[in-house]
Design an enzyme around this catalytic site. Structure first.
Site, PDB file in Angstrom:
ATOM      1  N   GLY A 157       0.825  -1.206   0.000  1.00  0.00           N
ATOM      2  CA  GLY A 157       0.000   0.000   0.000  1.00  0.00           C
ATOM      3  C   GLY A 157       0.857   1.253   0.000  1.00  0.00           C
ATOM      4  O   GLY A 157       0.521   2.247  -0.658  1.00  0.00           O
ATOM      5  N   SER A 187      -4.016  -2.439  -0.123  1.00  0.00           N
ATOM      6  CA  SER A 187      -2.960  -3.326   0.349  1.00  0.00           C
ATOM      7  C   SER A 187      -3.541  -4.700   0.654  1.00  0.00           C
ATOM      8  O   SER A 187      -4.630  -4.798   1.234  1.00  0.00           O
ATOM      9  CB  SER A 187      -2.342  -2.726   1.616  1.00  0.00           C
ATOM     10  N   GLY A 188      -2.794  -5.744   0.292  1.00  0.00           N
ATOM     11  CA  GLY A 188      -3.308  -7.105   0.456  1.00  0.00           C
ATOM     12  C   GLY A 188      -3.389  -7.590   1.892  1.00  0.00           C
ATOM     13  O   GLY A 188      -4.325  -8.292   2.268  1.00  0.00           O
ATOM     14  N   CYS A 224       2.846   1.118  12.630  1.00  0.00           N
ATOM     15  CA  CYS A 224       4.093   1.736  12.194  1.00  0.00           C
ATOM     16  C   CYS A 224       4.617   2.719  13.223  1.00  0.00           C
ATOM     17  O   CYS A 224       5.796   2.993  13.283  1.00  0.00           O
ATOM     18  CB  CYS A 224       3.880   2.476  10.883  1.00  0.00           C
TER      19      CYS A 224
END
Ligand code: PLP
Length: 396
Positions: free
Chosen positions: A73, A202-203, A327
């Site tokens: 992503g 995003s996966g 993050c």
């Protein structure tokens, strides 16, 4: 109370599902061809990639030729923003609009561009965690190259008025990108109908593996390459295709977008039970609008405790939660999202995000509602801040 294991951090990442794994496995060994090779092994890999592209396009209401696979992503965000900046700078447009509470994949990219001659307007959010489309309208200038506003926030789960923002951008002739990493699979998206020009996903947030994503780019936008090299992705993004990951993303997005309303109808009552249960504790607040939020998200500030200590104690009780985005955990700064809501530093520090999915049970919810008050009580007993609060003394 018997200890359970409850994964309530699906906004950070998800497990690869059985069906995704099953779809991927053949492409590691039997179907290992390079999708650019002309013999059958290569052609089969190519077909699998294109089949996945069809699935992603279908899930978003896009044309398959508008879908480009990326490594994540963050790459999709970087590509959309830097690419548009490069494209529009040639026309003398060097102004970008975004919001203060974007993911760092967006914010650090716009900050990078600021160092390279671009001007960026960061629109605020309301105390409910929502961008006001009129702020976007007011911020748009003659030289605005791009508006980029996230679809749903990763920390507080608030869903932004994307249709209205896209309509304003179109009225003003400005390109509109949205980071939909947290939204895909949780809200219905139709990029053509909604007037979205670019969208990142995003996966690993939807049960595909980590390290695969996609960028939708509306036909007609000549986005420059981010990665130069071979002719993959129709010459727009070089690098030998990660066939198993791409195949997995196709299956994951197809599954995730299949019964969104049904899934949400199951999750929302359980999420609300968690919200109401935790808010019974004194000095707590729900962060973000109660209704305009992702079905599985709750983010609550609990005064008089440190978020990190709470997470560690929840972990000891088998509960995986988060105190900010994955993050930023590890950093001592309070979350920029919570500060943007107007929370004081010490309140932002004591925050917890739970992100649940439809596999959560009523028993899991009851367990969380037993553990959280106990743990909070214990942490508050040990907290000098809480002691001062209770005595009505000033505290920092
Ligand atoms: N944007 C948002 C809103 C996210 O939540 C995340 C991941 O947490 C990303 C972008 C980055 O996605 P990836 O981890 O695939 O790089």
């Amino acid at each position: 109370m018997e200890k359970r294991f409850i994964y309530a951090d699906n906004a950070a990442t998800t497990a690869v599902s059985e069906e995704v794994l099953a779809a991927m496995l053949p492409y590691f060994r039997e179907g290992y061809g390079n999708a650019s090779s002309i013999y059958k092994l290569g052609r089969d890999a190519q077909r699998a990639v294109e089949d996945a592209r069809d699935k992603v396009a279908q899930a978003l209401g896009a044309d398959p030729r508008e879908i480009f696979f990326t490594s994540c992503g963050s790459e999709a965000d970087n590509w959309a923003i830097k690419g548009t900046a490069e494209l529009m700078a040639k026309k003398g447009k060097k102004h970008i609009i975004t919001s203060v509470f974007e993911h760092h994949a967006v914010l650090h990219t716009t900050q990078y561009l600021e160092k390279h001659g671009f001007e960026v307007t960061y629109v605020p959010i309301s105390d409910k965690g929502l961008v006001d489309p009129e702020d976007i309208r007011r911020a748009i200038r003659e030289d605005t190259a791009l508006v980029t506003i996230m679809y749903a926030n990763n920390e507080i789960g608030t869903i932004q008025p994307i249709d209205e923002i896209a309509a304003i951008c179109h009225e003003k002739g400005v390109l509109f990108h949205t980071d939909a990493v947290q939204a895909v699979g949780h809200v219905d998206i139709d990029v053509h109908r909604q007037g979205i020009d670019m969208l990142s996903l995003s996966g690993h947030k939807i049960h595909a593996q980590k390290g695969i994503g996609a960028l939708y780019v509306r036909k007609g936008i000549a986005l420059p390459n981010l990665i130069h090299g071979g002719g993959q992705e129709r010459g727009r993004r070089a690098g030998t295709e990660n066939v198993p990951a791409v195949v997995g993303l196709g299956v994951a997005i197809e599954t995730a977008t299949r019964n969104i309303a049904e899934k949400n109808a199951k999750i929302i009552p359980l999420r609300n039970k968690l919200i109401d249960g935790i808010l019974k504790l004194p000095y707590t607040r729900l962060n973000g609008d109660r209704d305009k939020r992702l079905a599985g998200n709750l983010n609550i500030s609990i005064e008089g405790i440190e978020g990190e200590s709470l997470l560690l104690m929840l972990d000891m009780n088998g509960i995986c939660a988060s105190s900010g985005s994955a993050c930023t955990s590890g950093s001592l700064d309070p979350s920029h999202v919570l500060l943007a809501l107007g929370l004081k530093h010490e309140v932002a520090h004591g925050s917890m995000r739970l992100s649940i999915e439809e596999n959560i049970t009523e028993e899991d919810v009851d367990y969380i509602l037993e553990v959280v008050p106990k743990v909070v009580g214990r942490l508050r007993e040990m907290s000098p801040v809480w002691e001062k609060m209770m005595k009505g003394e000033k505290y920092e």
